[in-house]
Write an enzyme that holds these catalytic residues in place. Structure first.
Site, PDB file in Angstrom:
ATOM      1  N   GLU A  41       0.859  -1.192   0.000  1.00  0.00           N
ATOM      2  CA  GLU A  41       0.000   0.000   0.000  1.00  0.00           C
ATOM      3  C   GLU A  41       0.890   1.235   0.000  1.00  0.00           C
ATOM      4  OE1 GLU A  41      -2.987   2.476   2.969  1.00  0.00           O
ATOM      5  OE2 GLU A  41      -2.929   0.281   3.142  1.00  0.00           O
ATOM      6  N   ARG A  45       0.655  10.290   0.924  1.00  0.00           N
ATOM      7  CA  ARG A  45       1.114  11.242   1.938  1.00  0.00           C
ATOM      8  C   ARG A  45       2.312  12.048   1.456  1.00  0.00           C
ATOM      9  NH1 ARG A  45       0.629   7.868   7.675  1.00  0.00           N
ATOM     10  NH2 ARG A  45      -1.566   7.302   7.458  1.00  0.00           N
ATOM     11  N   THR A  69      -4.398   6.201   1.817  1.00  0.00           N
ATOM     12  CA  THR A  69      -4.657   7.593   2.217  1.00  0.00           C
ATOM     13  C   THR A  69      -5.267   8.377   1.067  1.00  0.00           C
ATOM     14  OG1 THR A  69      -2.607   7.374   3.514  1.00  0.00           O
ATOM     15  CG2 THR A  69      -3.736   9.479   3.625  1.00  0.00           C
ATOM     16  N   LYS A 129     -11.789  -0.903   6.395  1.00  0.00           N
ATOM     17  CA  LYS A 129     -10.569  -0.748   7.184  1.00  0.00           C
ATOM     18  C   LYS A 129     -10.936  -0.190   8.558  1.00  0.00           C
ATOM     19  CE  LYS A 129      -6.464   2.266   6.949  1.00  0.00           C
ATOM     20  NZ  LYS A 129      -5.685   3.109   6.018  1.00  0.00           N
TER      21      LYS A 129
END
Length: 212
Positions: A41, A45, A69, A129
């Site tokens: 993943e 960011r 994210t 999640k």
């Protein structure tokens, strides 16, 4: 999507990474593969996220790359265009979920409350999640959610480590866990890829011990 889910269920753990240099991304992916991990993943960011995804997809095609994210539809579009096979978010943004569903790209939004879990169920999702897992109750929270939401599966992320991983994987409603300890930003920046491979091997050994 079925192939993606099969791979996720077999992997049990997804390394969650923050990478600032796309040039290092293929080496990171190869280090994880050597450690037995086939899914990564890459979080949005940093400004390098999309290019890092693109570089891994191009140079290490055997690695499945998820985008993490992802907060906006624009980021989802960028990630999918770069070759991401799934979209993962810290929270639940209905616009992102709907867009991914329209594109037939797996999406795993983040939940921290029963209300959010129900919102995801209404959107037809069966996997979400739990984030930030340890902060919102961790194993105890997942056990509590298993009663009213017996059909929902979870990918807890946030505060997961080699020390508590087994307690999460022991739960019937946990499909896999996300973990940033396997390939932390500091090791990537310092190009300590052999140590990342070692951490991946330790993780895979724990998973193998539990499921074999």
């Amino acid at each position: 999507m079925d192939i993606w889910m099969q791979e996720l269920e077999q992997a049990k753990v997804i390394p969650v990474v923050k990478i600032s240099s796309a040039e290092k991304a293929p080496r990171l992916a190869k280090a994880l593969l050597q450690g037995g991990m086939k899914i990564i993943e890459v979080t949005f960011r940093t400004d390098a996220a999309a290019e890092a995804i693109r570089a891994i997809v191009r140079e290490v095609p055997e690695m499945l790359v998820c985008a993490g994210t992802v907060l906006t539809v624009e980021q989802a579009k960028e990630a999918i265009a770069a070759g991401a096979c799934a979209i993962i978010s810290p929270g639940t943004n209905p616009e992102v979920v709907t867009y991914c569903q329209e594109q037939q790209v797996p999406v795993i939004p983040g939940c921290a409350t029963p209300t959010e879990v129900e919102a995801c169920m209404r959107m037809g999702l069966g996997l979400v999640k739990l984030f930030p897992a340890e902060v919102v109750g961790g194993v105890s929270m997942l056990k509590a959610l298993a009663g009213p939401y017996a059909q929902m599966r979870f990918m807890p992320t946030g505060g997961i480590s080699l020390q508590n991983l087994a307690s999460y994987l022991a739960l019937s409603n946990v499909t896999a866990c996300g973990g940033s300890w396997i390939a932390p930003e500091s090791l990537i920046e310092e190009e300590k890829f052999s140590e990342i491979t070692e951490r991946a091997q330790q993780c895979r050994a724990l998973v193998f011990e539990k499921y074999n």
